[in-house]
Design an enzyme around this catalytic site. Structure first.
Site, PDB file in Angstrom:
ATOM      1  N   ASP A 240       0.821  -1.208   0.000  1.00 20.13           N
ATOM      2  CA  ASP A 240       0.000   0.000   0.000  1.00 20.13           C
ATOM      3  C   ASP A 240       0.852   1.254   0.000  1.00 20.13           C
ATOM      4  O   ASP A 240       1.383   1.649   1.049  1.00 20.13           O
ATOM      5  CB  ASP A 240      -0.917  -0.027   1.240  1.00 20.13           C
ATOM      6  CG  ASP A 240      -1.816   1.200   1.316  1.00 20.13           C
ATOM      7  OD1 ASP A 240      -2.426   1.419   2.377  1.00 20.13           O
ATOM      8  OD2 ASP A 240      -1.893   1.951   0.318  1.00 20.13           O
TER       9      ASP A 240
ATOM     10  N   ASP B 128      -1.602   5.755  -5.134  1.00 20.44           N
ATOM     11  CA  ASP B 128      -1.945   4.899  -3.998  1.00 20.44           C
ATOM     12  C   ASP B 128      -2.353   3.503  -4.455  1.00 20.44           C
ATOM     13  O   ASP B 128      -3.497   3.265  -4.869  1.00 20.44           O
ATOM     14  CB  ASP B 128      -3.088   5.533  -3.197  1.00 20.44           C
ATOM     15  CG  ASP B 128      -3.461   4.701  -1.989  1.00 20.44           C
ATOM     16  OD1 ASP B 128      -4.473   5.015  -1.335  1.00 20.44           O
ATOM     17  OD2 ASP B 128      -2.745   3.713  -1.702  1.00 20.44           O
TER      18      ASP B 128
END
Ligand code: ZSY
Length: 411
Positions: free
Chosen positions: A120, A296
């Protein structure tokens, strides 16, 4: 950075120190030893078992010993030895539930426990389901058991707690342990063991946690903030970067420490990163409008300003904002236009990333398959624009921590 001179000094010092540590070896005249002949002693000369024969280093030592400058070719060989670091890593990123998330196998502890983690770039905690997670919240996930890892050390007094933009959250305690990703090992990495996870994590049976790749400034461990895996690995990498090559419905790859030239086409367009919020922030241009957002990998969709989103869906007949789905939907049979954005625009025109329209046709809203939910949505309820997986899987992306820049290339 060790210069060659200090290296030689440390080499000599080390070998004498080492000699001193080998039993039965002494430096200087041993006290109290006498023999038949007056004033003579016998000293054992023990071979240094740790000595690694190395031609150029032996050459250099001889030159140094007699105060001679190193020949140019010898200098070149030695500078190469000392300038090239040696670490890199490469791991497969496997998509789950129609590219909703990408999971990568990560080895933790000794002996290694392999857990599938969600890499992430939007967060900075490496947290895992563990034997500390309540049984009621574990639903088939592989868990980390610190007590069966000989290299695990509890980080006394440390706790962590994180809440994500989608409303999910987790919290717990911290161990330091050995973590390996695609052959790249970090010892004493903060491994955050969950004592609580929210329902969406419990329901996600295929993911054992997250490996945060945003900046360590937003790591949530308290009282002493911890570094991300990438931050810990960076000084040892051949290049201070990692790359994300996510794919639609196919395995992609994260590489650490190098750029695989066969993984992209054309050139890589770079743009500066603003990490003031702890994210990989950058500015792209969409239809002539500058958009500042973040890259992201942990967010599935693209979230951009209303003006851009409404303009995109105005090209699709039957597309509309539907409050019951809290997003733009359209007839599943629609042929969606491509969505492009420019990066590194500057003088050189930068590079264009084109997200195929098929990626924007994200998923049906229900079993009937009549209406579909868009992969491009408004950021108005978020407060930050996010280039999530729908955008990232259309490109080869370089997360350059050394130069704080993002590189984008077609593939
Ligand atoms: O989920 C997060 C997210 C990640 C990390 C943190 C955090 C708090 C403290 C440390 O990290 N807080 C987030 O909220 N998204 C994506 C997102 C998706 C949807 C809505 C809002 N946001 C952050 C990267 C922008």
């Amino acid at each position: 950075m060790q210069t060659f001179g200090t290296f030689l000094v440390s080499l000599v010092a080390a070998s004498s120190a080492l000699a001193a540590s080998i039993p039965g070896t002494r430096i200087g005249t041993p006290a109290g030893t006498t023999s038949q002949r007056t004033n003579s002693v016998s000293i054992p000369a023990i071979r240094n078992p740790n000595f690694r024969a190395h031609g150029p280093l032996a050459q250099a030592k001889a030159h140094r010993k007699f105060g001679k400058p190193l020949p140019a070719d010898l200098e070149r060989v030695l500078s190469k030895i000392w300038s090239s670091k040696r670490d890199s890593g490469s791991v497969t990123a496997s998509p789950r539930q129609q590219d909703t998330e990408y999971l990568c196998p990560v080895q933790i502890g000794s002996p290694a426990q392999t857990l599938p983690l969600d890499f992430d770039t939007g967060s900075s905690d490496l947290w895992v389901f563990s034997t500390d997670t309540p049984r009621s919240e574990v639903n088939g996930q592989t868990v980390y058991d610190a007590s069966s890892s000989s290299s695990a050390k509890r980080l006394s007094g440390a706790t962590w707690k994180i809440s994500y933009g989608d409303g999910s959250s987790s919290s717990g305690i911290v161990y330091l342990d050995t973590v390996t990703v695609g052959g790249l090992t970090v010892s004493r990495q903060a491994v955050e063991a969950a004592k609580q996870v929210s329902s969406s994590f419990s329901r996600d049976t295929s993911s054992s946690g997250l490996l945060g790749l945003a900046f360590s400034s937003i790591n949530t461990v308290s009282p002493n903030q911890q570094k991300t895996f990438f931050d810990n690995a960076m000084p040892h990498l051949d290049a201070p970067l990692f790359t994300a090559d996510l794919k639609h419905n196919a395995d992609g790859r994260y590489n650490f420490g190098y750029i695989d030239k066969s993984a992209y086409t054309g050139s890589i367009s770079y743009t500066p990163v603003d990490n003031s919020q702890g994210f990989w922030g950058f500015t792209a241009t969409v239809d002539g409008t500058d958009v500042t957002g973040i890259a992201d990998t942990g967010t599935t969709l693209i979230y951009l300003p209303d003006s851009i989103v409404t303009s995109y869906y105005s090209q699709v007949s039957g597309a509309r904002y539907d409050s019951s789905n809290a997003g733009y939907i359209f007839p599943c049979g629609s042929s969606m236009p491509d969505f492009s954005f420019n990066v590194g625009g500057g003088g050189g025109g930068g590079g264009t990333v084109t997200v195929p329209g098929s990626y924007v046709n994200f998923a049906p809203t229900d079993q009937t398959g009549q209406t579909c939910f868009g992969g491009l949505q408004s950021d108005s309820s978020i407060g930050i624009s996010i280039f999530g997986d729908i955008a990232l899987k259309a490109a080869f992306v370089v997360f350059d921590g050394g130069n704080k820049q993002l590189g984008w290339a077609a593939k």
